[in-house]
Write an enzyme that holds these catalytic residues in place. Structure first.
Site, short mmCIF file in Angstrom:
data_model
loop_
_atom_site.label_atom_id
_atom_site.label_comp_id
_atom_site.label_asym_id
_atom_site.label_seq_id
_atom_site.Cartn_x
_atom_site.Cartn_y
_atom_site.Cartn_z
N GLY A 11 36.08 21.02 15.50
CA GLY A 11 35.76 22.46 15.39
C GLY A 11 37.04 23.26 15.30
O GLY A 11 38.01 22.96 16.00
N VAL A 23 54.84 24.11 13.06
CA VAL A 23 55.22 22.79 12.54
C VAL A 23 56.03 22.99 11.25
O VAL A 23 57.08 22.35 11.05
CB VAL A 23 53.95 21.92 12.28
CG1 VAL A 23 54.29 20.68 11.46
CG2 VAL A 23 53.30 21.51 13.60
N ARG A 78 34.69 17.25 10.78
CA ARG A 78 34.61 16.03 11.58
C ARG A 78 34.49 14.89 10.58
O ARG A 78 34.02 15.10 9.46
CB ARG A 78 33.41 16.11 12.53
CG ARG A 78 33.60 17.30 13.49
CD ARG A 78 32.49 17.48 14.48
NE ARG A 78 32.85 18.52 15.44
CZ ARG A 78 32.35 19.77 15.43
NH1 ARG A 78 31.46 20.13 14.54
NH2 ARG A 78 32.74 20.66 16.34
N GLY A 108 40.62 18.05 19.02
CA GLY A 108 40.16 17.69 20.35
C GLY A 108 40.13 16.19 20.58
O GLY A 108 40.84 15.45 19.89
N ASP A 109 39.31 15.74 21.51
CA ASP A 109 39.37 14.32 21.90
C ASP A 109 38.98 13.37 20.75
O ASP A 109 39.59 12.31 20.60
CB ASP A 109 38.54 14.05 23.16
CG ASP A 109 37.09 14.47 23.02
OD1 ASP A 109 36.76 15.15 22.03
OD2 ASP A 109 36.30 14.14 23.91
N GLY A 110 38.00 13.76 19.92
CA GLY A 110 37.63 12.91 18.78
C GLY A 110 38.81 12.75 17.84
O GLY A 110 39.11 11.64 17.37
N SER A 111 39.51 13.84 17.58
CA SER A 111 40.68 13.80 16.68
C SER A 111 41.78 12.95 17.29
O SER A 111 42.48 12.20 16.59
CB SER A 111 41.20 15.21 16.44
OG SER A 111 40.14 16.11 16.23
N THR A 131 41.03 23.03 20.71
CA THR A 131 39.58 23.17 20.90
C THR A 131 39.32 24.31 21.86
O THR A 131 40.01 24.42 22.88
CB THR A 131 38.92 21.88 21.43
OG1 THR A 131 37.61 22.20 21.91
CG2 THR A 131 39.71 21.22 22.56
N ASP A 135 38.21 20.98 27.16
CA ASP A 135 37.57 19.83 27.81
C ASP A 135 38.47 18.59 27.88
O ASP A 135 38.00 17.49 28.13
CB ASP A 135 36.26 19.47 27.08
CG ASP A 135 36.48 19.21 25.59
OD1 ASP A 135 37.61 19.41 25.10
OD2 ASP A 135 35.51 18.80 24.92
N GLY A 176 31.24 25.86 24.58
CA GLY A 176 32.01 24.94 25.44
C GLY A 176 31.50 23.52 25.42
O GLY A 176 32.01 22.67 26.15
N ARG A 177 30.47 23.27 24.62
CA ARG A 177 29.88 21.93 24.54
C ARG A 177 29.55 21.37 25.92
O ARG A 177 28.77 21.99 26.63
CB ARG A 177 30.83 20.98 23.78
CG ARG A 177 30.11 19.85 23.08
CD ARG A 177 31.10 18.94 22.39
NE ARG A 177 31.61 19.48 21.15
CZ ARG A 177 31.10 19.20 19.96
NH1 ARG A 177 30.10 18.38 19.84
NH2 ARG A 177 31.63 19.72 18.88
N GLU A 228 26.78 26.75 27.12
CA GLU A 228 25.73 26.24 26.22
C GLU A 228 25.25 24.84 26.62
O GLU A 228 24.13 24.46 26.35
CB GLU A 228 26.23 26.22 24.77
CG GLU A 228 27.41 25.29 24.56
CD GLU A 228 27.89 25.21 23.11
OE1 GLU A 228 27.26 25.77 22.22
OE2 GLU A 228 28.93 24.55 22.90
N ARG A 275 17.64 40.47 29.59
CA ARG A 275 17.88 40.37 28.14
C ARG A 275 18.92 39.27 27.88
O ARG A 275 19.84 39.08 28.67
CB ARG A 275 18.42 41.68 27.59
CG ARG A 275 17.44 42.82 27.63
CD ARG A 275 16.36 42.63 26.54
NE ARG A 275 15.63 43.86 26.33
CZ ARG A 275 14.53 44.21 26.98
NH1 ARG A 275 14.05 43.43 27.93
NH2 ARG A 275 13.92 45.35 26.70
N GLN A 283 33.41 33.42 19.00
CA GLN A 283 34.40 32.85 19.94
C GLN A 283 35.42 31.99 19.19
O GLN A 283 36.57 31.87 19.59
CB GLN A 283 33.70 31.98 20.99
CG GLN A 283 32.85 32.74 21.96
CD GLN A 283 31.82 31.86 22.65
OE1 GLN A 283 32.09 31.27 23.67
NE2 GLN A 283 30.64 31.76 22.08
O1 F6P Z 1 33.91 22.00 20.07
C1 F6P Z 1 33.95 23.33 19.71
C2 F6P Z 1 32.55 23.86 19.56
O2 F6P Z 1 32.61 25.22 19.15
C3 F6P Z 1 31.65 23.74 20.78
O3 F6P Z 1 31.91 24.75 21.71
C4 F6P Z 1 30.29 23.80 20.14
O4 F6P Z 1 29.34 23.12 20.93
C5 F6P Z 1 30.51 23.07 18.85
O5 F6P Z 1 31.88 23.15 18.55
C6 F6P Z 1 29.72 23.63 17.71
O6 F6P Z 1 29.93 22.80 16.63
P1 F6P Z 1 29.47 23.12 15.15
O7 F6P Z 1 30.58 23.92 14.52
O8 F6P Z 1 29.31 21.80 14.52
O9 F6P Z 1 28.21 23.91 15.26
#
Ligand code: F6P
Length: 349
Positions: A11, A23, A78, A108-111, A131, A135, A176-177, A228, A275, A283
């Site tokens: 992301g 860089v 990704r 992030g961690d996947g990368s 990210t 996390d 924030g996943r 979330e 509400r 964000q």
């Molecule tokens: O990892 C960053 C993030 O914005 C998370 O906070 C969120 O859950 C996810 O990416 C959303 O991903 P996508 O862009 O695939 O909807």
């Protein structure tokens, strides 16, 4: 180093462009040509018919304008194929053909897992944490986190202003996943009364009690900030049964959402007009804060210096307020610590 490559992956996060600019500045300083790799690891798999859509020489002049721009100039994606060795071999062949002797991976961690695999295949890599989720266990901050929090704080302040005007509670969902850091920091920074995160188990009933206690004290504009991913830690709650008992049809296969949660709170708290607002992608798409940009600047330079000095397989981060680096392998093993003391403090009113 004959050439260095840089890519942004996963992301997007505010500050990625600032890191690429840094860089590029540093590569120019040390006379190392820089290649930008497009759409994360996908660019190394040479998926496009036009090479410039995958790989692009990044001159300083080109990059200087993008530092404070939101999003990522290099694009991001990704790349599931990268989990398979045969695709990583294609990437290594591309890097060798392009004479790229070192890679800066911003993500992030996947990368970082992808970078770790490339290191094992003999490609020196340095990771910069990018990210909004914050996390990664080894670092106090990742690029974009501070910006995301500031966007949330700005939004929550505005939401609290209108909540106050109408004497009604608000439910605000932030990103924030699986990590509650954005929610917690935003809640603390706005004086929100309740925060719900994936790290701490919770029940709908207990949150309704907390909200009810605020309403009873006369605090009708209480704010609930929800990460979330918080539904992962929610005790089973039969939304269907609950809603049908109140005469409303619903779709039980849908997960709980902020909107649903607000409507449940309304019913559990004597009709309080709660509400919901989902802050969402603003964000991620915001201009980086000074803090994120400054971190990006230091990290970008350090990444190039490490590669130049023959130090690789490292990730850059922040510990005790200072920019540092450590081996990727070790960093990936660090477990993220959640600040439960602060969490308890927010929820203790
Ligand atoms: O990892 C960053 C993030 O914005 C998370 O906070 C969120 O859950 C996810 O990416 C959303 O991903 P996508 O862009 O695939 O909807």
């Amino acid at each position: 180093m004959r050439k260095i490559g840089v890519l942004t992956s996963g992301g997007d996060s505010p500050g990625m462009n600032a890191a690429v600019m840094s860089v590029a500045r540093s590569a120019a300083l040390y006379n190392i040509p820089l290649i930008g790799i497009k759409r994360g690891y996908n660019g190394l798999l040479r998926k496009s018919s036009n090479i410039h859509d995958d790989l692009q020489e990044l001159t300083l002049d080109l990059v200087l304008d993008i530092a404070d721009e939101p999003g990522t100039y290099l694009r991001t994606a990704r790349c599931d194929e990268f989990r398979q060795l045969e695709y990583r071999e294609i990437a290594v062949r591309t890097l060798k053909a392009m004479e790229i002797d070192g890679l800066v991976v911003i993500g992030g961690d996947g990368s970082f897992n992808g970078a770790k695999c490339l290191c094992e295949m003999g490609i020196p890599c340095i990771g910069i944490p990018g990210t909004i989720d914050n996390d990664l266990g080894y670092t106090e901050m990742s690029l974009g986190f501070d910006t995301a929090v500031n966007v949330c704080v700005d939004a929550i302040r505005k939401i609290r202003a209108t909540s106050r005007s109408h004497d009604r509670p608000a439910v605000v969902e932030v990103m924030g996943r699986h990590c509650g850091d954005i929610a917690l920091t935003a809640a603390v920074s706005t004086g929100s009364e309740i925060v719900i995160v994936p790290e701490v188990p919770w029940t709908v009933e207990s949150m309704a009690l907390k909200l009810q206690s605020q309403l009873t004290k006369g605090n009708f504009r209480a704010t609930i900030v929800m990460a979330e991913g918080c539904y992962e830690a929610m005790a089973p709650f039969n939304l269907y049964k609950f809603l049908t008992a109140h005469g409303k049809p619903c779709y039980p296969e849908e997960p709980m959402s902020a909107v649903r949660f607000a409507s449940v709170m309304k019913r559990m708290c004597g009709g309080a007009e709660a509400r919901a607002t989902v802050i969402g992608y603003v964000q991620r798409g915001a201009e980086p804060t000074a803090r994120d940009s400054a971190f990006a600047f230091e990290a970008g330079n350090l990444a190039v210096r490490l590669l130049r000095d023959g130090i690789s397989n490292q990730v850059i981060g922040m510990q005790k307020g200072r920019v540092m680096y450590m081996p990727i392998m070790e960093a990936l093993k660090c477990k993220k610590q959640f600040n439960t003391t602060l969490y308890d403090l927010v929820n203790s009113l």
